[in-house]
Design a protein around this motif. Sequence first.
Motif, PDB file in Angstrom:
ATOM      1  N   LEU A   6       0.828  -1.190   0.000  1.00  0.00           N
ATOM      2  CA  LEU A   6       0.000   0.000   0.000  1.00  0.00           C
ATOM      3  C   LEU A   6       0.869   1.248   0.000  1.00  0.00           C
ATOM      4  CD1 LEU A   6      -2.696  -0.974   2.667  1.00  0.00           C
ATOM      5  CD2 LEU A   6      -2.981  -0.947   0.191  1.00  0.00           C
ATOM      6  N   ASN A   9      -1.309   7.159  -1.117  1.00  0.00           N
ATOM      7  CA  ASN A   9      -2.505   7.512  -1.898  1.00  0.00           C
ATOM      8  C   ASN A   9      -3.672   6.575  -1.624  1.00  0.00           C
ATOM      9  OD1 ASN A   9      -1.248   9.687  -3.085  1.00  0.00           O
ATOM     10  ND2 ASN A   9      -0.538   8.520  -4.869  1.00  0.00           N
ATOM     11  N   ASP A  10      -3.375   5.368  -1.169  1.00  0.00           N
ATOM     12  CA  ASP A  10      -4.441   4.417  -0.851  1.00  0.00           C
ATOM     13  C   ASP A  10      -5.245   4.846   0.375  1.00  0.00           C
ATOM     14  OD1 ASP A  10      -3.996   2.230  -2.840  1.00  0.00           O
ATOM     15  OD2 ASP A  10      -2.031   2.190  -1.884  1.00  0.00           O
ATOM     16  N   SER A  14      -9.762   8.361   3.459  1.00  0.00           N
ATOM     17  CA  SER A  14     -10.053   7.077   4.107  1.00  0.00           C
ATOM     18  C   SER A  14     -10.494   7.279   5.553  1.00  0.00           C
ATOM     19  CB  SER A  14      -8.816   6.182   4.089  1.00  0.00           C
ATOM     20  OG  SER A  14      -7.794   6.751   4.895  1.00  0.00           O
ATOM     21  N   GLU A 123      -1.412   1.824   8.059  1.00  0.00           N
ATOM     22  CA  GLU A 123      -1.499   0.368   7.909  1.00  0.00           C
ATOM     23  C   GLU A 123      -1.938  -0.295   9.204  1.00  0.00           C
ATOM     24  OE1 GLU A 123       1.889  -0.464   4.479  1.00  0.00           O
ATOM     25  OE2 GLU A 123       2.477  -0.466   6.593  1.00  0.00           O
TER      26      GLU A 123
END
Length: 415
Positions: A6, A9-10, A14, A123
Amino acid sequence: MATSKLGLNDFCKSEEEEIVQSVFNNIIRDCNGILPAFLNLVIDCSNAKSGKSFSDAHVDLKLGCECREAYSLDYIKGCPECGCVYTKDILALDIMKEFLKDGVDAIEKYPTATSRSFLSLFEFLRDKRKHEEAIQKLAKDTRINGSKETQIMVGFAHHLFSQLIPGKKYEVNEYAKQLPDKCGCGCMATISKGDTSVGSERTWHGRFDIILNNTIAVTLGNGETKDSDNEDDECHDTNLEPARKQRKVETESTCDICDEVRANNKHDSVLLESKVVEQIIAEAITNGFAQVNRNENTLSHFLIPTIAATVDHVCICLYDPLYDCLLLAEEWMKLWIPQKDILDHKTIVVVWLFLNFTVFTETKMAAKHNLDISGLHAQLQNHLVYYREVETRKQFNSPVVPWSFAKSYKASVCE
């Protein structure tokens, strides 16, 4: 170790981005005790010259002496004072403010170390439930073979603290009782073990439970609390708490930091439990010297963190060996949200900020804000040279086992 699939940008727009922005907002706006302040401690005397192990460290704080004297005089001269620093004043706020405004997009202009630190947090937050379940299983499952204390140490090392730093590099004390090769939660991850010792025969010394990224020490306790058998004991007088002195860092006028700390009968402040504080301080000071000795160009102007943790709480101690400045969080932060078995986002983000202290904390705090020095340098006199030579990964005849510090962190100041 495999790299993450990851990228930053992921995490744009979010849930993880929103969580971090919410905590950052609380940190920046904190004027009402949302986060613990840091006590600016002064050492009255210690056995730092005696070459004692961390578990045998003796540190008598000036504040403790003043509290005992005030109590003996029935507070005729009032309550003792202690300087305090808000958490937000230790942190580099510029990036936090920009992250509040632009989210993940704000990180792009910062150095790689910053983006990697944010990515490790994102993460962890995305996989948080997996890590929560792992820690809970290791803490509660009686079917797991081996030492329960060691299993919990492994759980915290592999599933919490190391997950919050880039590279996830850690070592647990190789001398820990019944140390497993694989994590007992079922993930079967290989446990990284090694020499976590620090100090010398002429300085405080011992082995930490966990070392993160070869720099930050973590020591664990079993988290049992000790309450007085007599709720009405005069040692639990609510006037025993020291007053906070006017902070040396200028704040908004709405922050009433000068008011006396309101205490309850259980005295939750970690400062008031002698043996816990003594060991944490000795570890923070010794590791602070060792890290600056090892990497002077990079670390010499930082407050070096040492983490103390139980199954349910965490506390942070900071020491700058160059300016001899010692700070200790005034209370333990709760790791878990009560009755929910969910890690507290606020605590996780604060711990993450200090685990990545070279990115997120200010340098030269003592000099910038005229904080009190601890006085240790002056007390050590010629013996200071041994601390300026102290190293990590030193072997000792008597290993310090995990969870060696005092079982309780709640006690009255007159103990």
